[in-house]
Write a protein that holds these residues in place. Structure first.
Motif, PDB file in Angstrom:
ATOM      1  N   GLU A 116      42.858  37.621  47.844  1.00  0.00           N
ATOM      2  CA  GLU A 116      43.868  38.615  48.218  1.00  0.00           C
ATOM      3  C   GLU A 116      44.008  39.736  47.193  1.00  0.00           C
ATOM      4  N   ASN A 117      43.883  39.445  45.898  1.00  0.00           N
ATOM      5  CA  ASN A 117      44.068  40.506  44.898  1.00  0.00           C
ATOM      6  C   ASN A 117      42.756  40.987  44.272  1.00  0.00           C
ATOM      7  N   GLU A 120      42.348  44.793  43.892  1.00  0.00           N
ATOM      8  CA  GLU A 120      43.194  45.363  42.838  1.00  0.00           C
ATOM      9  C   GLU A 120      42.620  45.087  41.454  1.00  0.00           C
TER      10      GLU A 120
END
Length: 158
Positions: A116-117, A120
């Protein structure tokens, strides 16, 4: 060579169209790059999924904590390579399949990165490299499934 080279795993694909591949260690990848043949045709070149081990190109089994950035069209590859070797965050760096760019890898704590990250975290890595070295990185590396072609570079730094 540290012990991590045998505990970090990638997925190796026979080419960019393959739906599945085999699990290899970082050490095996290093040996492929240092001893391999450079296949300039990206349709036929072997590639790894940098982020970890995948059952197929769509089902993640395990993230390895490795991220990478792709720097294309470098004006002075040898100079930038030498500078990146000295960077405390660089796990590994080698020339790209074309020889005119660099692949720059870093290690992130596995508990600080997830599917999910991932975008980033890689974006932060890219921004660090761009600010520190006044270069432009390919934003496509933020994709957790992004391939990295297996180049030939006897001078790979690890």
């Amino acid at each position: 060579m540290s012990m991590g080279a045998n505990t970090i795993n990638f997925t190796l694909l026979p080419n960019c169209r393959a739906k599945s591949g085999q699990e290899i260690t970082l050490l095996e990848y290093i040996n492929l790059v240092r001893r391999g043949k450079n296949v300039l045709d990206k349709q036929r070149a072997k590639a790894i999924i940098v982020s970890g081990v995948w059952e197929d190109r769509h089902k993640l089994r395990e993230l390895n904590g490795v991220i990478h950035a792709d720097i294309d069209d470098v004006e002075d590859v040898d100079y930038l390579f030498a500078r990146l070797r000295e960077d405390r965050y660089v796990l590994m760096v080698h020339r790209s399949i074309s020889g005119g760019g660099l692949k720059v890898f870093a290690k992130v704590d596995r508990d600080k990165i997830s599917e999910e990250n991932y975008t980033e975290v890689v974006r932060a890595w890219i921004r660090y490299l761009e600010r520190t070295y006044n270069i432009k990185c390919d934003e496509k590396c933020t994709d957790v499934k992004r391939l990295c072609f297996v180049a030939n570079d006897v001078n790979l730094f690890y």
